[in-house]
Scaffold this motif. Sequence first.
Motif, PDB file in Angstrom:
ATOM      1  N   ASN A 168       0.852  -1.189   0.000  1.00 58.35           N
ATOM      2  CA  ASN A 168       0.000   0.000   0.000  1.00 58.35           C
ATOM      3  C   ASN A 168       0.890   1.242   0.000  1.00 58.35           C
ATOM      4  O   ASN A 168       1.347   1.674   1.058  1.00 58.35           O
ATOM      5  N   ALA A 169       1.115   1.810  -1.165  1.00 62.88           N
ATOM      6  CA  ALA A 169       1.998   2.973  -1.293  1.00 62.88           C
ATOM      7  C   ALA A 169       1.410   4.223  -0.657  1.00 62.88           C
ATOM      8  O   ALA A 169       2.113   5.202  -0.466  1.00 62.88           O
ATOM      9  N   ARG A 170       0.141   4.194  -0.317  1.00 67.93           N
ATOM     10  CA  ARG A 170      -0.496   5.345   0.311  1.00 67.93           C
ATOM     11  C   ARG A 170      -0.397   5.314   1.837  1.00 67.93           C
ATOM     12  O   ARG A 170      -0.913   6.189   2.521  1.00 67.93           O
ATOM     13  N   MET A 171       0.285   4.312   2.362  1.00 70.55           N
ATOM     14  CA  MET A 171       0.446   4.205   3.811  1.00 70.55           C
ATOM     15  C   MET A 171       1.244   5.409   4.320  1.00 70.55           C
ATOM     16  O   MET A 171       2.286   5.757   3.755  1.00 70.55           O
ATOM     17  N   THR A 172       0.756   6.042   5.357  1.00 69.07           N
ATOM     18  CA  THR A 172       1.416   7.226   5.906  1.00 69.07           C
ATOM     19  C   THR A 172       2.588   6.822   6.794  1.00 69.07           C
ATOM     20  O   THR A 172       2.692   5.669   7.236  1.00 69.07           O
ATOM     21  N   ASN A 173       3.451   7.792   7.075  1.00 70.68           N
ATOM     22  CA  ASN A 173       4.561   7.534   7.999  1.00 70.68           C
ATOM     23  C   ASN A 173       4.034   7.139   9.372  1.00 70.68           C
ATOM     24  O   ASN A 173       4.621   6.295  10.049  1.00 70.68           O
ATOM     25  N   LYS A 174       2.934   7.729   9.773  1.00 66.76           N
ATOM     26  CA  LYS A 174       2.323   7.391  11.061  1.00 66.76           C
ATOM     27  C   LYS A 174       1.882   5.922  11.068  1.00 66.76           C
ATOM     28  O   LYS A 174       2.112   5.194  12.042  1.00 66.76           O
ATOM     29  N   GLU A 175       1.256   5.481   9.987  1.00 68.90           N
ATOM     30  CA  GLU A 175       0.821   4.082   9.889  1.00 68.90           C
ATOM     31  C   GLU A 175       2.016   3.127   9.846  1.00 68.90           C
ATOM     32  O   GLU A 175       1.993   2.065  10.469  1.00 68.90           O
ATOM     33  N   LEU A 176       3.062   3.509   9.093  1.00 68.35           N
ATOM     34  CA  LEU A 176       4.274   2.692   9.042  1.00 68.35           C
ATOM     35  C   LEU A 176       4.895   2.576  10.433  1.00 68.35           C
ATOM     36  O   LEU A 176       5.283   1.484  10.857  1.00 68.35           O
ATOM     37  N   ALA A 177       4.981   3.707  11.131  1.00 69.26           N
ATOM     38  CA  ALA A 177       5.568   3.718  12.474  1.00 69.26           C
ATOM     39  C   ALA A 177       4.790   2.795  13.408  1.00 69.26           C
ATOM     40  O   ALA A 177       5.390   2.035  14.184  1.00 69.26           O
ATOM     41  N   ALA A 178       3.467   2.845  13.343  1.00 69.41           N
ATOM     42  CA  ALA A 178       2.644   1.991  14.205  1.00 69.41           C
ATOM     43  C   ALA A 178       2.867   0.513  13.884  1.00 69.41           C
ATOM     44  O   ALA A 178       2.990  -0.318  14.792  1.00 69.41           O
ATOM     45  N   LYS A 179       2.932   0.172  12.603  1.00 71.56           N
ATOM     46  CA  LYS A 179       3.137  -1.234  12.207  1.00 71.56           C
ATOM     47  C   LYS A 179       4.503  -1.752  12.645  1.00 71.56           C
ATOM     48  O   LYS A 179       4.653  -2.934  12.946  1.00 71.56           O
ATOM     49  N   LEU A 180       5.512  -0.854  12.642  1.00 67.25           N
ATOM     50  CA  LEU A 180       6.879  -1.273  12.937  1.00 67.25           C
ATOM     51  C   LEU A 180       7.304  -0.955  14.365  1.00 67.25           C
ATOM     52  O   LEU A 180       8.464  -1.155  14.727  1.00 67.25           O
ATOM     53  N   ASP A 181       6.357  -0.442  15.140  1.00 69.83           N
ATOM     54  CA  ASP A 181       6.610  -0.111  16.545  1.00 69.83           C
ATOM     55  C   ASP A 181       7.782   0.855  16.694  1.00 69.83           C
ATOM     56  O   ASP A 181       8.680   0.659  17.513  1.00 69.83           O
ATOM     57  N   LEU A 182       7.776   1.904  15.860  1.00 72.92           N
ATOM     58  CA  LEU A 182       8.778   2.971  15.904  1.00 72.92           C
ATOM     59  C   LEU A 182       8.063   4.312  15.954  1.00 72.92           C
ATOM     60  O   LEU A 182       6.850   4.387  15.769  1.00 72.92           O
ATOM     61  N   THR A 183       8.821   5.369  16.153  1.00 73.15           N
ATOM     62  CA  THR A 183       8.225   6.702  16.105  1.00 73.15           C
ATOM     63  C   THR A 183       8.234   7.212  14.668  1.00 73.15           C
ATOM     64  O   THR A 183       8.931   6.670  13.803  1.00 73.15           O
ATOM     65  N   ILE A 184       7.493   8.275  14.431  1.00 69.29           N
ATOM     66  CA  ILE A 184       7.322   8.788  13.074  1.00 69.29           C
ATOM     67  C   ILE A 184       8.625   9.344  12.490  1.00 69.29           C
ATOM     68  O   ILE A 184       8.925   9.118  11.318  1.00 69.29           O
ATOM     69  N   THR A 185       9.420  10.047  13.292  1.00 68.95           N
ATOM     70  CA  THR A 185      10.626  10.702  12.777  1.00 68.95           C
ATOM     71  C   THR A 185      11.607   9.739  12.119  1.00 68.95           C
ATOM     72  O   THR A 185      12.028   9.980  10.981  1.00 68.95           O
ATOM     73  N   PRO A 186      11.992   8.616  12.758  1.00 68.78           N
ATOM     74  CA  PRO A 186      12.922   7.716  12.053  1.00 68.78           C
ATOM     75  C   PRO A 186      12.306   7.080  10.809  1.00 68.78           C
ATOM     76  O   PRO A 186      13.018   6.830   9.825  1.00 68.78           O
ATOM     77  N   ILE A 187      11.014   6.832  10.833  1.00 63.91           N
ATOM     78  CA  ILE A 187      10.352   6.294   9.633  1.00 63.91           C
ATOM     79  C   ILE A 187      10.426   7.315   8.509  1.00 63.91           C
ATOM     80  O   ILE A 187      10.793   6.995   7.370  1.00 63.91           O
ATOM     81  N   TYR A 188      10.092   8.559   8.822  1.00 62.48           N
ATOM     82  CA  TYR A 188      10.155   9.647   7.833  1.00 62.48           C
ATOM     83  C   TYR A 188      11.556   9.731   7.227  1.00 62.48           C
ATOM     84  O   TYR A 188      11.707   9.804   6.004  1.00 62.48           O
ATOM     85  N   GLU A 189      12.582   9.718   8.082  1.00 60.51           N
ATOM     86  CA  GLU A 189      13.965   9.831   7.604  1.00 60.51           C
ATOM     87  C   GLU A 189      14.358   8.637   6.734  1.00 60.51           C
ATOM     88  O   GLU A 189      15.032   8.795   5.719  1.00 60.51           O
ATOM     89  N   ARG A 190      13.923   7.447   7.109  1.00 64.12           N
ATOM     90  CA  ARG A 190      14.241   6.254   6.314  1.00 64.12           C
ATOM     91  C   ARG A 190      13.549   6.303   4.947  1.00 64.12           C
ATOM     92  O   ARG A 190      14.162   5.995   3.926  1.00 64.12           O
ATOM     93  N   VAL A 191      12.278   6.671   4.943  1.00 67.69           N
ATOM     94  CA  VAL A 191      11.549   6.746   3.672  1.00 67.69           C
ATOM     95  C   VAL A 191      12.193   7.786   2.772  1.00 67.69           C
ATOM     96  O   VAL A 191      12.397   7.548   1.575  1.00 67.69           O
ATOM     97  N   LYS A 192      12.549   8.946   3.307  1.00 71.58           N
ATOM     98  CA  LYS A 192      13.208   9.988   2.508  1.00 71.58           C
ATOM     99  C   LYS A 192      14.534   9.494   1.944  1.00 71.58           C
ATOM    100  O   LYS A 192      14.872   9.767   0.790  1.00 71.58           O
ATOM    101  N   ARG A 193      15.313   8.747   2.760  1.00 70.70           N
ATOM    102  CA  ARG A 193      16.581   8.191   2.280  1.00 70.70           C
ATOM    103  C   ARG A 193      16.333   7.177   1.163  1.00 70.70           C
ATOM    104  O   ARG A 193      17.041   7.169   0.144  1.00 70.70           O
ATOM    105  N   LEU A 194      15.319   6.342   1.327  1.00 72.78           N
ATOM    106  CA  LEU A 194      14.999   5.355   0.287  1.00 72.78           C
ATOM    107  C   LEU A 194      14.558   6.042  -1.004  1.00 72.78           C
ATOM    108  O   LEU A 194      14.862   5.567  -2.105  1.00 72.78           O
ATOM    109  N   GLU A 195      13.859   7.146  -0.889  1.00 77.39           N
ATOM    110  CA  GLU A 195      13.459   7.917  -2.075  1.00 77.39           C
ATOM    111  C   GLU A 195      14.669   8.615  -2.713  1.00 77.39           C
ATOM    112  O   GLU A 195      14.847   8.571  -3.929  1.00 77.39           O
ATOM    113  N   LYS A 196      15.489   9.247  -1.888  1.00 78.20           N
ATOM    114  CA  LYS A 196      16.650  10.001  -2.386  1.00 78.20           C
ATOM    115  C   LYS A 196      17.644   9.095  -3.101  1.00 78.20           C
ATOM    116  O   LYS A 196      18.237   9.477  -4.108  1.00 78.20           O
TER     117      LYS A 196
END
Length: 158
Positions: free
Chosen positions: A23-51
């Motif tokens: 689901n490419a529309r999954m938000t960082n908040k949803e990803l964080a909840a699924k992976l039991d992490l906070t939003i900030t590291p998820i955001y940074e990881r997704v941005k790195r994967l995009e960059k």
Amino acid sequence: MENNSTLRLDRTDIEILKLLQQNARMTNKELAAKLDLTITPIYERVKRLEKTKVIRQYVALIDADKTGKGLMALCMLRLEKHTKDKLAQFEDHISKIPEVTECYHLAGQYDYHLKILVKDMNAFQDFIVNKLSTNQNLTNIQSSFVMKKITDTTAIPL
């Protein structure tokens, strides 16, 4: 020796990629909840994967049948000449034809493999005659028609 274009992915990166492939529309908040992490590291990881282009783009997957493009043909092609200029000319020609949804340059008996989506057999004949066969370097076309999709995914196995 490691391929320079390969990024080292840890378990969390892989889990993020698996979830986004579902689901490419999954938000960082949803990803964080699924992976039991906070939003900030998820955001940074997704941005790195995009960059780094591990995530190239986000798309909607559309049902070809429901858009009137229900006939899928797989075409194997041979070219007469294999010079750099002739290959580039052919690839430029193919990349401008909207019915060609995938094109692969091959080693082996054939030079190219195309996936074609059209409405019906009449549209396929028009495609062959008026779009594909206009390339003068083309010497052989062998087409097969898909009767049933057994697997159909864009997901990369991780």
